[in-house]
Design a protein around this motif. Structure first.
Motif, short mmCIF file in Angstrom:
data_model
loop_
_atom_site.label_atom_id
_atom_site.label_comp_id
_atom_site.label_asym_id
_atom_site.label_seq_id
_atom_site.Cartn_x
_atom_site.Cartn_y
_atom_site.Cartn_z
N GLU A 1 0.83 -1.21 0.00
CA GLU A 1 0.00 0.00 0.00
C GLU A 1 0.86 1.26 0.00
O GLU A 1 0.53 2.25 -0.65
CB GLU A 1 -0.92 0.00 1.23
N GLY B 1 -4.64 -3.48 -0.59
CA GLY B 1 -5.32 -3.24 0.68
C GLY B 1 -4.49 -3.76 1.84
O GLY B 1 -3.68 -4.67 1.69
N THR B 2 -4.69 -3.19 3.02
CA THR B 2 -3.93 -3.63 4.19
C THR B 2 -4.60 -4.77 4.95
O THR B 2 -3.96 -5.41 5.79
CB THR B 2 -3.72 -2.46 5.17
N LYS C 1 -3.24 0.58 9.68
CA LYS C 1 -4.27 1.59 9.42
C LYS C 1 -3.84 2.47 8.25
O LYS C 1 -2.65 2.64 7.97
CB LYS C 1 -4.50 2.45 10.67
N GLN C 2 -4.82 3.05 7.57
CA GLN C 2 -4.52 3.86 6.41
C GLN C 2 -3.67 5.07 6.77
O GLN C 2 -2.81 5.48 5.98
CB GLN C 2 -5.82 4.30 5.73
N GLU C 3 -3.86 5.63 7.94
CA GLU C 3 -3.04 6.79 8.31
C GLU C 3 -1.57 6.40 8.48
O GLU C 3 -0.67 7.23 8.25
CB GLU C 3 -3.56 7.45 9.59
N GLU D 1 -0.25 6.39 4.93
CA GLU D 1 -0.07 7.75 4.41
C GLU D 1 1.16 8.42 5.03
O GLU D 1 1.86 9.20 4.35
CB GLU D 1 -1.32 8.58 4.70
#
Length: 298
Positions: A256, A264-265, A275-277, A280
């Motif tokens: 990712e 996807g994670t 987590k997406q954060e 990022e």
């Protein structure tokens, strides 16, 4: 330089075969030496037998059409179910079949040879690669590896964490191809490693290929890139590992961050995932520290 398939999952843990097919297509254009399924990153222990067969058929068909080598993991914690997977994988004529040793109880040396001999018979001539990571209950050291290779002639490779100069000196006597972790490939190639089933390819498949070529063309620069890969891992991967995330979750985190496919994670229940954060936060650091992995050419 080999890359693993990773399972794109929906919110109910179903494999998204559309996204998986797109992932295969991307990997086949990256210049890799090959693609494999059902390693740790492929969450092989979670698959139903129907899912196992469907993934095999998808990968085999795509790789044969593209003329890219492929390997199939046929591992299972049960020796009996592993044999069944080996037979079905062998029917698709992969370049090799990867196996783990039965994983609920540790094996003695006679049992290791008996298992691999049985697997070799079930594989019907297809070469074997032993996957023996540090968390395996039965560790095959370099001295015993020489004996195992002699006892099982169709065993052609070992996938492990590698070791120091003494470890490689003894392991190379086995005559097997030695595959090591992707983030140590430059330094361990100097010791005798032959390649990697690579976590760096999880971050950037095409970039990992370029790095593998640089290891021979400009070894000092390749070692410098390995140092910076280590910096990135120390800052962004090790904390997730220390927090308890599994290796499949870490590989999906890397994919990712790399953004080369819609992986996807999410990993299968009950395992936790990044987590997406966190993704990022790591993306700009990866491109700042490792620009070579993300450019179209050197």
């Amino acid at each position: 330089m080999w890359a693993s398939l990773m399972l794109p999952l929906t919110t109910d843990d179903t494999v998204d075969f559309g996204r998986l097919r797109q992932q295969v297509e991307t990997l086949l254009t990256a210049g890799l030496d090959g693609v494999y399924a059902h390693g740790t990153a492929g969450e092989f222990q979670t698959l139903s037998e129907a899912e196992f067969d469907q993934i095999n058929e998808l990968l085999a068909g795509a790789c044969e059409a593209a003329r890219v080598p492929f390997q199939l993991g046929a591992s299972h914690p049960s020796a009996q179910l592993s044999l069944d997977r080996v037979r079905r994988a062998a029917a698709l004529s992969p370049s090799a079949i990867q196996v783990i040793l039965p994983d609920w109880l540790p094996l003695n040396e006679q049992e290791v040879v008996a298992f691999l001999t049985g697997v070799a018979t079930a594989a019907d001539g297809v070469p074997l690669v032993l996957y023996n990571p540090p968390h395996a209950k039965t560790q095959v050291g370099p001295e015993f590896l020489v004996e195992v290779a002699r006892a099982v002639p169709t065993l052609v490779g070992l996938k492990s964490a590698g070791g120091d100069e003494a470890w490689f000196g003894r392991a190379l006597e086995s005559g097997l191809s030695l595959f090591v972790p992707g983030h140590h490939l430059a330094s361990m190639t100097r010791l005798g490693a032959h390649g990697s089933y690579s976590n760096v390819a999880a971050l950037s498949p095409a970039g990992a290929v370029r790095w593998s070529e640089q290891i021979f063309a400009d070894p000092d620069a390749a070692l410098d890139l390995e140092r910076r890969i280590g910096e990135f891992f120390a800052e962004y991967v090790v904390p997730l590992q220390s927090a308890g995330l599994s290796n499949p979750a870490l590989d999906k985190f890397l994919a990712e961050v790399g953004g080369w496919a819609e992986v996807g994670t999410r990993v299968r229940w009950p395992m936790e995932f990044a987590k997406q954060e966190q993704v990022e936060a790591a993306r700009p650091a990866a491109r700042r520290l490792l620009p070579e992995l993300f450019q179209s050419s050197w």
